[in-house]
Design a protein around this motif. Structure first.
Motif, PDB file in Angstrom:
ATOM      1  N   ASP A   1      -9.423  20.753  34.968  1.00 26.67           N
ATOM      2  CA  ASP A   1      -8.892  21.656  35.609  1.00 26.67           C
ATOM      3  C   ASP A   1      -7.579  21.332  36.308  1.00 26.67           C
ATOM      4  OD1 ASP A   1      -9.994  21.022  38.818  1.00 26.67           O
ATOM      5  OD2 ASP A   1     -10.826  20.004  37.177  1.00 26.67           O
ATOM      6  N   GLU A   2      -7.335  20.207  36.532  1.00 24.79           N
ATOM      7  CA  GLU A   2      -6.018  19.686  37.074  1.00 24.79           C
ATOM      8  C   GLU A   2      -5.873  18.221  36.390  1.00 24.79           C
ATOM      9  OE1 GLU A   2      -6.714  17.368  41.142  1.00 24.79           O
ATOM     10  OE2 GLU A   2      -6.250  19.632  41.255  1.00 24.79           O
ATOM     11  N   GLU A   3      -4.517  18.008  36.740  1.00 26.44           N
ATOM     12  CA  GLU A   3      -4.207  16.297  36.303  1.00 26.44           C
ATOM     13  C   GLU A   3      -4.597  15.459  37.302  1.00 26.44           C
ATOM     14  OE1 GLU A   3      -0.383  13.825  34.856  1.00 26.44           O
ATOM     15  OE2 GLU A   3       0.051  15.703  35.747  1.00 26.44           O
ATOM     16  N   TYR A   4      -5.774  14.853  36.861  1.00 26.76           N
ATOM     17  CA  TYR A   4      -6.389  13.849  37.851  1.00 26.76           C
ATOM     18  C   TYR A   4      -5.846  12.433  37.825  1.00 26.76           C
ATOM     19  CZ  TYR A   4     -10.488  17.009  38.483  1.00 26.76           C
ATOM     20  OH  TYR A   4     -11.318  18.058  38.928  1.00 26.76           O
ATOM     21  N   ALA A   5      -5.278  11.978  36.658  1.00 24.34           N
ATOM     22  CA  ALA A   5      -4.793  10.700  36.702  1.00 24.34           C
ATOM     23  C   ALA A   5      -3.656  10.796  35.710  1.00 24.34           C
ATOM     24  CB  ALA A   5      -5.879   9.686  36.067  1.00 24.34           C
ATOM     25  N   LYS A   6      -2.518  10.017  36.003  1.00 23.87           N
ATOM     26  CA  LYS A   6      -1.316  10.282  35.242  1.00 23.87           C
ATOM     27  C   LYS A   6      -1.504   9.558  33.751  1.00 23.87           C
ATOM     28  CE  LYS A   6       1.817  11.837  38.060  1.00 23.87           C
ATOM     29  NZ  LYS A   6       2.538  13.249  37.928  1.00 23.87           N
ATOM     30  N   SER A   7      -2.256   8.470  33.615  1.00 26.33           N
ATOM     31  CA  SER A   7      -2.424   7.868  32.417  1.00 26.33           C
ATOM     32  C   SER A   7      -3.417   8.686  31.658  1.00 26.33           C
ATOM     33  CB  SER A   7      -3.008   6.298  32.498  1.00 26.33           C
ATOM     34  OG  SER A   7      -4.245   6.634  33.199  1.00 26.33           O
ATOM     35  N   GLY A   8      -4.494   9.475  32.218  1.00 25.40           N
ATOM     36  CA  GLY A   8      -5.389  10.065  31.528  1.00 25.40           C
ATOM     37  C   GLY A   8      -6.527   9.174  30.889  1.00 25.40           C
ATOM     38  N   LEU A   9      -6.387   7.808  31.413  1.00 21.48           N
ATOM     39  CA  LEU A   9      -7.394   6.762  31.067  1.00 21.48           C
ATOM     40  C   LEU A   9      -8.231   6.300  32.111  1.00 21.48           C
ATOM     41  CD1 LEU A   9      -5.167   4.582  28.780  1.00 21.48           C
ATOM     42  CD2 LEU A   9      -6.809   6.263  28.002  1.00 21.48           C
ATOM     43  N   LEU A  10      -9.644   6.023  32.033  1.00 21.99           N
ATOM     44  CA  LEU A  10     -10.416   5.419  32.704  1.00 21.99           C
ATOM     45  C   LEU A  10     -11.233   4.331  32.291  1.00 21.99           C
ATOM     46  CD1 LEU A  10     -11.980   8.847  34.596  1.00 21.99           C
ATOM     47  CD2 LEU A  10     -10.411   7.080  35.778  1.00 21.99           C
ATOM     48  N   LYS A  11     -11.665   3.322  33.080  1.00 23.58           N
ATOM     49  CA  LYS A  11     -12.530   2.527  32.791  1.00 23.58           C
ATOM     50  C   LYS A  11     -13.907   3.002  33.058  1.00 23.58           C
ATOM     51  CE  LYS A  11      -9.789  -1.636  33.691  1.00 23.58           C
ATOM     52  NZ  LYS A  11      -9.528  -2.568  34.529  1.00 23.58           N
ATOM     53  N   ALA A  12     -14.874   2.838  32.288  1.00 28.23           N
ATOM     54  CA  ALA A  12     -16.390   3.445  32.312  1.00 28.23           C
ATOM     55  C   ALA A  12     -16.738   2.880  33.796  1.00 28.23           C
ATOM     56  CB  ALA A  12     -17.153   2.967  31.347  1.00 28.23           C
ATOM     57  N   THR A  13     -16.465   1.981  34.348  1.00 28.35           N
ATOM     58  CA  THR A  13     -16.929   1.274  35.699  1.00 28.35           C
ATOM     59  C   THR A  13     -16.308   2.229  36.877  1.00 28.35           C
ATOM     60  OG1 THR A  13     -15.238  -0.416  35.447  1.00 28.35           O
ATOM     61  CG2 THR A  13     -17.655  -0.658  34.602  1.00 28.35           C
ATOM     62  N   ASP A  14     -15.152   2.960  36.697  1.00 27.33           N
ATOM     63  CA  ASP A  14     -14.636   3.636  37.695  1.00 27.33           C
ATOM     64  C   ASP A  14     -15.378   4.762  38.150  1.00 27.33           C
ATOM     65  OD1 ASP A  14     -12.313   1.883  37.426  1.00 27.33           O
ATOM     66  OD2 ASP A  14     -11.188   3.336  36.214  1.00 27.33           O
ATOM     67  N   ARG A  15     -15.239   4.854  39.373  1.00 22.39           N
ATOM     68  CA  ARG A  15     -15.877   6.176  40.193  1.00 22.39           C
ATOM     69  C   ARG A  15     -14.599   7.201  40.047  1.00 22.39           C
ATOM     70  NH1 ARG A  15     -18.643   6.009  45.642  1.00 22.39           N
ATOM     71  NH2 ARG A  15     -19.061   8.210  44.690  1.00 22.39           N
ATOM     72  N   PHE A  16     -15.007   8.374  39.561  1.00 22.33           N
ATOM     73  CA  PHE A  16     -13.941   9.306  39.447  1.00 22.33           C
ATOM     74  C   PHE A  16     -14.372  10.720  39.956  1.00 22.33           C
ATOM     75  CE2 PHE A  16     -16.233   9.311  35.211  1.00 22.33           C
ATOM     76  CZ  PHE A  16     -16.512  10.483  35.054  1.00 22.33           C
ATOM     77  N   PRO A  17     -13.484  11.305  40.395  1.00 25.09           N
ATOM     78  CA  PRO A  17     -13.429  12.762  41.344  1.00 25.09           C
ATOM     79  C   PRO A  17     -13.803  13.910  40.186  1.00 25.09           C
ATOM     80  CG  PRO A  17     -11.380  12.553  41.486  1.00 25.09           C
ATOM     81  CD  PRO A  17     -11.823  11.095  40.583  1.00 25.09           C
TER      82      PRO A  17
END
Length: 542
Positions: free
Chosen positions: A510-526
């Motif tokens: 719904d919006e650009e949450y992270a510039k890279s578009g990449l997340l580690k599975a261990t990351d907490r994310f909103p």
């Protein structure tokens, strides 16, 4: 040849009479649809479902068919239909049309011949009785029809009609009727349609079995085989409002319906939206047997009928009505709401987009109703289900760009007042606004088309330990997809507990949450309130 095309499709439903009026007589027509195929394709749809365009008195929006082999002059002629099919094929759009077998109009030649003479060969085309049976189904439209039986003075008998009294039920146990149906199917197959929607499928099956559904299911086998040996890519899409445990009966073993419109998921979605809690939807998904390999569900938010809440408990129904239509004039048939999507969600773009994210996340094929993608509303001054059948709002010109006819000649009034009036809500305005509902829905549709994991793979619900989150994972041929939607207005922090997932790559949000578009599975994310995030997954393979 792609015989499973329907499993990776986006279907756009168009009401023929209300989409666009090309000859300016006040009524939408086939040529009008032809003029806007580019809009439909640009939205991301690759299949078009047309409501009836057959010869009709048009007392029931064209579902009262007078001749299945004739285009009603109001909508054009057969050459217009051929042009539409030809152009749609060139643009990569499949066309699905209505196959209305459960009843005809009382003006149909068959019924007129049948009522004249008990010995007419057409008499057996319909269902008659000297006295109506004591125990029969209740009418489909309580408060409008008192019984499913009406007296015909000319015939001197009662005839059965599950729907309106001017729509007599066909006797689908009669071989001559089945022969007539085959003629209709062959005709439209030869012209190039890609599928048939079987209106009132559960009722017609019951009629085919003379009240015994199990016996009547053989008609679906017959129809599936009939189209498969002639055009293997042609699909049968059934309107089947039955408990989900019975879905398997309608799919058969890849030998009945290809697609089934899932009313149980539709009702559960709105209960989840009302409660801001994904659990009713998750339970509904769990209750549905896995469709066979060559079959799938079709899912929608709103259609051309009421939002049918029958099957929910009285308390659940009260909750949905309280949230989405507490006013008495929004209620219909003692079981549902006659409202469009946008007004139920108070014209809140974020809420509506959330609902679409859920729709596109479900296993099966999404169906979009014309006008819902721009936020059109209902017109409660119109009778019954006609409230949700209003002219498409194209722009701010005369009659919303739908027609140049005088206003009193329009098939239905355009919306000129309220927050959804055509000067505020229309295609042209939506196209130039980067964050309009149209752009959000179109982005979802086009992204969803690329997600082969949904149409071809397996799914499982991911428990995020937060009731407001609907999270579902798909796996297919080494690829995986995770789709998360927040049904509440509260922003949440998500933690994945899926050990084999290594990396998430943002596919849509719904919006650009992270510039890279990449997340580690261990990351907490909103995930925002009413937000959504779709990811492709990189995971360890055992």
């Amino acid at each position: 040849m792609n015989s499973d095309w329907y499993k990776n499709a986006i279907i756009y439903q168009v009401d023929t009479a209300y989409f666009f009026d090309a000859n300016n007589d006040g009524i939408g027509d086939i040529s009008g649809i032809l003029k806007h195929l580019d809009y439909i394709r640009g939205l991301g749809a690759n299949a078009l479902w047309l409501t009836p365009f057959y010869l009709t008195p048009f007392r029931d929006d064209g579902y009262d068919v007078k001749d299945h082999l004739t285009v009603d002059p109001r909508f054009g002629d057969i050459a217009d239909m051929v042009m539409l099919l030809e152009q749609a094929e060139e643009m990569g759009l499949r066309v699905i049309i209505e196959l209305i077998l459960q009843h005809t109009s009382s003006e149909h030649r068959w019924f007129q011949e049948a009522r004249k003479d008990r010995h007419s060969p057409y008499r057996d085309y319909y269902i008659w009785a000297d006295e109506p049976p004591e125990n029969d189904d209740p009418p489909m439209f309580p408060g409008v029809e008192e019984s499913v039986w009406s007296w015909d003075e000319t015939a001197q008998q009662y005839y059965r009609h599950m729907f309106y009294h001017d729509e007599p039920d066909l006797n689908l146990a009669c071989p001559a009727v089945i022969n007539e149906i085959e003629r209709v199917i062959l005709y439209w197959l030869r012209l190039g349609v890609s599928g048939f929607r079987l209106d009132a499928a559960s009722h017609l099956i019951k009629q085919a079995g003379k009240g015994d559904v199990k016996k009547g299911l053989g008609l679906l086998n017959h129809l599936r085989n009939f189209v498969a040996v002639r055009h293997p890519e042609t699909i049968l899409l059934g309107e089947v409002d039955v408990p989900p445990q019975q879905y398997s009966d309608y799919f058969g073993d890849n030998d009945r319906l290809h697609m089934l419109l899932s009313f149980s998921l539709n009702k559960a979605m709105f209960l989840s939206f009302a409660h801001k809690d994904a659990r009713p939807l998750v339970k509904a998904l769990d209750d549905i047997p896995t469709p066979p390999a060559r079959a799938c569900l079709a899912n929608w938010l709103r259609n051309h009928d009421e939002l049918d809440l029958a099957g929910l408990s009285p308390a659940e129904r009260r909750d949905v009505i309280k949230e989405f239509g507490p006013e008495q004039d929004t209620h219909i048939y003692q079981r549902g709401l006659r409202r469009r999507l946008a007004s139920m969600f108070e014209n809140d773009t974020a809420k509506i987009a959330m609902a679409y994210s859920v729709l596109f996340s479900l296993p099966g094929t999404p169906v979009i109703r014309y006008g819902d993608e721009i936020g059109m509303s209902e017109n409660l001054s119109l009778n019954e289900r006609n409230a949700v059948r209003t002219p498409m709002q194209w722009d701010t010109t005369r009659n919303a760009g739908f027609s140049q006819a005088e206003r009193d000649k329009l098939i239905a009034p355009v919306m000129v007042r309220g927050p959804n009036r055509y000067r505020l809500v229309n295609v042209s305005k939506s196209q130039i606004q980067n964050h309009s509902l149209l752009h959000l829905v179109s982005n979802m549709a086009r992204t969803r088309l690329g997600c082969k994991e949904i149409g071809s793979g397996t799914h499982k619900i991911i428990d995020m330990k937060m009731p407001s989150l609907f999270a579902i994972r798909y796996d297919y041929d080494g690829d995986a997809l995770l789709m998360i939607t927040n049904l509440s207005d509260k922003k949440v922090q998500v933690e994945l507990n899926e050990p084999e997932i290594m990396m998430l790559t943002e596919l849509l949000a719904d919006e650009e949450y992270a510039k890279s578009g990449l997340l580690k599975a261990t990351d907490r994310f909103p995930v925002n309130g009413y937000g959504y995030r779709w990811f492709t997954l990189k995971y360890t393979r055992e």
